[in-house]
Structures are given as C-alpha cells and as structure tokens.
Design a protein around this motif. Structure first.
Motif, PDB file in Angstrom:
ATOM      1  N   ASN A 151       9.513  21.311   5.490  1.00 25.65           N
ATOM      2  CA  ASN A 151       8.272  22.080   5.536  1.00 25.65           C
ATOM      3  C   ASN A 151       7.133  21.478   4.723  1.00 25.65           C
ATOM      4  OD1 ASN A 151       9.382  24.062   7.246  1.00 25.65           O
ATOM      5  ND2 ASN A 151      10.423  24.979   5.508  1.00 25.65           N
ATOM      6  N   LEU A 152       7.194  20.197   4.467  1.00 23.74           N
ATOM      7  CA  LEU A 152       6.109  19.571   3.703  1.00 23.74           C
ATOM      8  C   LEU A 152       4.805  19.630   4.494  1.00 23.74           C
ATOM      9  CD1 LEU A 152       7.651  16.367   2.076  1.00 23.74           C
ATOM     10  CD2 LEU A 152       7.089  18.551   1.012  1.00 23.74           C
ATOM     11  N   GLN A 153       3.779  20.099   3.832  1.00 24.33           N
ATOM     12  CA  GLN A 153       2.456  20.196   4.433  1.00 24.33           C
ATOM     13  C   GLN A 153       1.435  19.327   3.707  1.00 24.33           C
ATOM     14  OE1 GLN A 153       1.536  24.360   4.366  1.00 24.33           O
ATOM     15  NE2 GLN A 153       3.241  24.888   5.692  1.00 24.33           N
ATOM     16  N   VAL A 154       1.701  19.032   2.426  1.00 26.38           N
ATOM     17  CA  VAL A 154       0.773  18.256   1.606  1.00 26.38           C
ATOM     18  C   VAL A 154       1.561  17.208   0.835  1.00 26.38           C
ATOM     19  CG1 VAL A 154      -0.887  18.343  -0.297  1.00 26.38           C
ATOM     20  CG2 VAL A 154      -0.765  20.240   1.322  1.00 26.38           C
ATOM     21  N   VAL A 155       1.052  15.965   0.864  1.00 29.42           N
ATOM     22  CA  VAL A 155       1.642  14.889   0.079  1.00 29.42           C
ATOM     23  C   VAL A 155       0.516  14.187  -0.671  1.00 29.42           C
ATOM     24  CG1 VAL A 155       2.984  12.751   0.109  1.00 29.42           C
ATOM     25  CG2 VAL A 155       3.508  14.562   1.754  1.00 29.42           C
ATOM     26  N   SER A 156       0.621  14.195  -2.001  1.00 31.07           N
ATOM     27  CA  SER A 156      -0.307  13.464  -2.841  1.00 31.07           C
ATOM     28  C   SER A 156       0.329  12.104  -3.119  1.00 31.07           C
ATOM     29  CB  SER A 156      -0.518  14.228  -4.156  1.00 31.07           C
ATOM     30  OG  SER A 156      -1.297  13.468  -5.041  1.00 31.07           O
ATOM     31  N   ARG A 157      -0.469  11.064  -2.997  1.00 32.85           N
ATOM     32  CA  ARG A 157       0.076   9.713  -3.145  1.00 32.85           C
ATOM     33  C   ARG A 157      -1.028   8.765  -3.570  1.00 32.85           C
ATOM     34  NH1 ARG A 157      -1.703   6.487   0.706  1.00 32.85           N
ATOM     35  NH2 ARG A 157      -2.592   7.380   2.578  1.00 32.85           N
ATOM     36  N   GLY A 168      -2.841   4.838  -2.937  1.00 31.76           N
ATOM     37  CA  GLY A 168      -3.404   4.234  -1.730  1.00 31.76           C
ATOM     38  C   GLY A 168      -2.455   3.344  -0.955  1.00 31.76           C
ATOM     39  N   SER A 169      -1.194   3.362  -1.290  1.00 34.45           N
ATOM     40  CA  SER A 169      -0.197   2.510  -0.663  1.00 34.45           C
ATOM     41  C   SER A 169      -0.093   2.722   0.852  1.00 34.45           C
ATOM     42  CB  SER A 169       1.175   2.774  -1.297  1.00 34.45           C
ATOM     43  OG  SER A 169       2.214   2.253  -0.521  1.00 34.45           O
ATOM     44  N   VAL A 170      -0.218   1.646   1.594  1.00 35.71           N
ATOM     45  CA  VAL A 170      -0.035   1.702   3.050  1.00 35.71           C
ATOM     46  C   VAL A 170       1.407   2.086   3.373  1.00 35.71           C
ATOM     47  CG1 VAL A 170      -0.052   0.328   5.169  1.00 35.71           C
ATOM     48  CG2 VAL A 170      -1.878   0.054   3.492  1.00 35.71           C
ATOM     49  N   THR A 171       2.335   1.628   2.558  1.00 37.74           N
ATOM     50  CA  THR A 171       3.746   1.948   2.774  1.00 37.74           C
ATOM     51  C   THR A 171       3.981   3.449   2.686  1.00 37.74           C
ATOM     52  OG1 THR A 171       4.425  -0.188   1.884  1.00 37.74           O
ATOM     53  CG2 THR A 171       6.094   1.538   1.924  1.00 37.74           C
ATOM     54  N   TYR A 172       3.436   4.084   1.657  1.00 38.85           N
ATOM     55  CA  TYR A 172       3.602   5.531   1.517  1.00 38.85           C
ATOM     56  C   TYR A 172       2.880   6.272   2.638  1.00 38.85           C
ATOM     57  CZ  TYR A 172       5.702   4.978  -3.137  1.00 38.85           C
ATOM     58  OH  TYR A 172       6.530   4.658  -4.179  1.00 38.85           O
ATOM     59  N   ASN A 173       1.715   5.796   3.022  1.00 34.68           N
ATOM     60  CA  ASN A 173       1.004   6.401   4.148  1.00 34.68           C
ATOM     61  C   ASN A 173       1.884   6.381   5.389  1.00 34.68           C
ATOM     62  OD1 ASN A 173      -1.402   7.289   5.789  1.00 34.68           O
ATOM     63  ND2 ASN A 173      -1.029   5.300   6.705  1.00 34.68           N
ATOM     64  N   ASN A 174       2.452   5.242   5.694  1.00 33.49           N
ATOM     65  CA  ASN A 174       3.291   5.112   6.887  1.00 33.49           C
ATOM     66  C   ASN A 174       4.532   6.000   6.802  1.00 33.49           C
ATOM     67  OD1 ASN A 174       1.449   3.282   7.888  1.00 33.49           O
ATOM     68  ND2 ASN A 174       2.642   1.492   7.303  1.00 33.49           N
ATOM     69  N   ALA A 175       5.118   6.099   5.629  1.00 35.78           N
ATOM     70  CA  ALA A 175       6.306   6.941   5.455  1.00 35.78           C
ATOM     71  C   ALA A 175       5.969   8.405   5.719  1.00 35.78           C
ATOM     72  CB  ALA A 175       6.880   6.765   4.056  1.00 35.78           C
ATOM     73  N   VAL A 176       4.833   8.861   5.199  1.00 34.43           N
ATOM     74  CA  VAL A 176       4.426  10.256   5.409  1.00 34.43           C
ATOM     75  C   VAL A 176       4.124  10.506   6.881  1.00 34.43           C
ATOM     76  CG1 VAL A 176       2.706  12.016   4.860  1.00 34.43           C
ATOM     77  CG2 VAL A 176       3.544  10.502   3.049  1.00 34.43           C
ATOM     78  N   VAL A 177       3.389   9.598   7.520  1.00 32.05           N
ATOM     79  CA  VAL A 177       3.058   9.759   8.944  1.00 32.05           C
ATOM     80  C   VAL A 177       4.326   9.797   9.787  1.00 32.05           C
ATOM     81  CG1 VAL A 177       1.986   8.618  10.928  1.00 32.05           C
ATOM     82  CG2 VAL A 177       0.740   8.791   8.774  1.00 32.05           C
ATOM     83  N   ASP A 178       5.282   8.955   9.477  1.00 31.89           N
ATOM     84  CA  ASP A 178       6.538   8.938  10.243  1.00 31.89           C
ATOM     85  C   ASP A 178       7.357  10.210  10.032  1.00 31.89           C
ATOM     86  OD1 ASP A 178       5.874   6.434  11.186  1.00 31.89           O
ATOM     87  OD2 ASP A 178       7.298   5.348   9.922  1.00 31.89           O
ATOM     88  N   ALA A 179       7.419  10.695   8.782  1.00 35.38           N
ATOM     89  CA  ALA A 179       8.261  11.845   8.467  1.00 35.38           C
ATOM     90  C   ALA A 179       7.598  13.179   8.807  1.00 35.38           C
ATOM     91  CB  ALA A 179       8.636  11.826   6.990  1.00 35.38           C
ATOM     92  N   HIS A 180       6.289  13.284   8.523  1.00 35.98           N
ATOM     93  CA  HIS A 180       5.556  14.541   8.720  1.00 35.98           C
ATOM     94  C   HIS A 180       4.154  14.224   9.231  1.00 35.98           C
ATOM     95  CE1 HIS A 180       8.635  16.931   6.725  1.00 35.98           C
ATOM     96  NE2 HIS A 180       8.693  15.979   5.809  1.00 35.98           N
ATOM     97  N   PRO A 181       4.026  13.939  10.521  1.00 34.32           N
ATOM     98  CA  PRO A 181       2.737  13.509  11.071  1.00 34.32           C
ATOM     99  C   PRO A 181       1.588  14.492  10.845  1.00 34.32           C
ATOM    100  CG  PRO A 181       4.441  13.520  12.782  1.00 34.32           C
ATOM    101  CD  PRO A 181       5.069  14.009  11.532  1.00 34.32           C
ATOM    102  N   GLY A 182       1.879  15.768  10.707  1.00 35.76           N
ATOM    103  CA  GLY A 182       0.823  16.757  10.525  1.00 35.76           C
ATOM    104  C   GLY A 182       0.483  17.049   9.070  1.00 35.76           C
ATOM    105  N   ALA A 183       1.183  16.415   8.142  1.00 38.26           N
ATOM    106  CA  ALA A 183       0.958  16.697   6.721  1.00 38.26           C
ATOM    107  C   ALA A 183      -0.393  16.150   6.257  1.00 38.26           C
ATOM    108  CB  ALA A 183       2.080  16.091   5.876  1.00 38.26           C
ATOM    109  N   LEU A 184      -1.024  16.891   5.370  1.00 42.96           N
ATOM    110  CA  LEU A 184      -2.265  16.459   4.751  1.00 42.96           C
ATOM    111  C   LEU A 184      -1.916  15.478   3.639  1.00 42.96           C
ATOM    112  CD1 LEU A 184      -5.346  16.766   4.254  1.00 42.96           C
ATOM    113  CD2 LEU A 184      -4.760  18.664   2.706  1.00 42.96           C
ATOM    114  N   GLN A 185      -2.515  14.298   3.677  1.00 46.90           N
ATOM    115  CA  GLN A 185      -2.297  13.303   2.639  1.00 46.90           C
ATOM    116  C   GLN A 185      -3.511  13.276   1.717  1.00 46.90           C
ATOM    117  OE1 GLN A 185      -0.484   9.509   3.598  1.00 46.90           O
ATOM    118  NE2 GLN A 185      -0.216  10.193   5.715  1.00 46.90           N
ATOM    119  N   ILE A 186      -3.250  13.361   0.424  1.00 53.60           N
ATOM    120  CA  ILE A 186      -4.303  13.377  -0.576  1.00 53.60           C
ATOM    121  C   ILE A 186      -4.105  12.200  -1.503  1.00 53.60           C
ATOM    122  CG2 ILE A 186      -5.328  14.670  -2.473  1.00 53.60           C
ATOM    123  CD1 ILE A 186      -4.228  17.201  -1.062  1.00 53.60           C
TER     124      ILE A 186
END
Length: 86
Positions: free
Chosen positions: A55-61, A63-81
C-alpha cells in the motif's frame, strides 16, 4: 509490523564500506522508525523490497535514477518526493 498499514517510506543509501559496497535503509515516514536495511542499492533488490509493502503511496528518496526506477517498477502510482537533503 503490519506491512499493509505503511503507506509512506523514505529510502536512502549508506556505505557499508566506502567506495566498495553500499546498502539501502528504509524508514517509515510516519513513525521515523527504521523498517529495514538491505545490503544492496541495486534496482532489483530495492524493487523487490518495495513490493513487500503493498500500500505504499509516497516514497521519499534522493535523486538516484536507480531508486526512481525501483519505485516505478514496484508502485507505478506512488508519489515520489525528492528529500530535503538532496
């Protein structure tokens, strides 16, 4: 710990051995409690961890492209901050 109750996490890398090996720390944004530490900052490992929190909706991270890709793959609708330290 109820993984389904957690909706917001912060992820960041840390050095296990500087310039040689790194890990990722995961913190519950609401409680500021460490949820987990894994001995990798690779996309696949982080993505697999993120998927265990359905149920993750928000991920603070950072500027890592790797972390961005991981979040998009795992939770495409999550808000990344982008966190305030980066």
């Amino acid at each position: 710990m109820d993984r389904e109750a957690i909706t917001a996490v912060c992820i960041d890398d840390f050095a296990i051995k500087k310039r040689e090996s790194y890990g990722t720390i995961m913190v519950d944004i609401s409680t500021h409690q460490i949820l987990d530490m894994i001995s990798s900052r690779e996309c696949e490992a982080v993505c697999e961890w993120l998927k265990t929190y359905p149920n993750l909706q928000v991920v603070s991270r950072d500027g890592s492209v790797t972390y961005n890709n991981a979040v998009v793959d795992a939770h495409p609708g999550a808000l990344q901050i982008s966190d305030r330290f980066h």
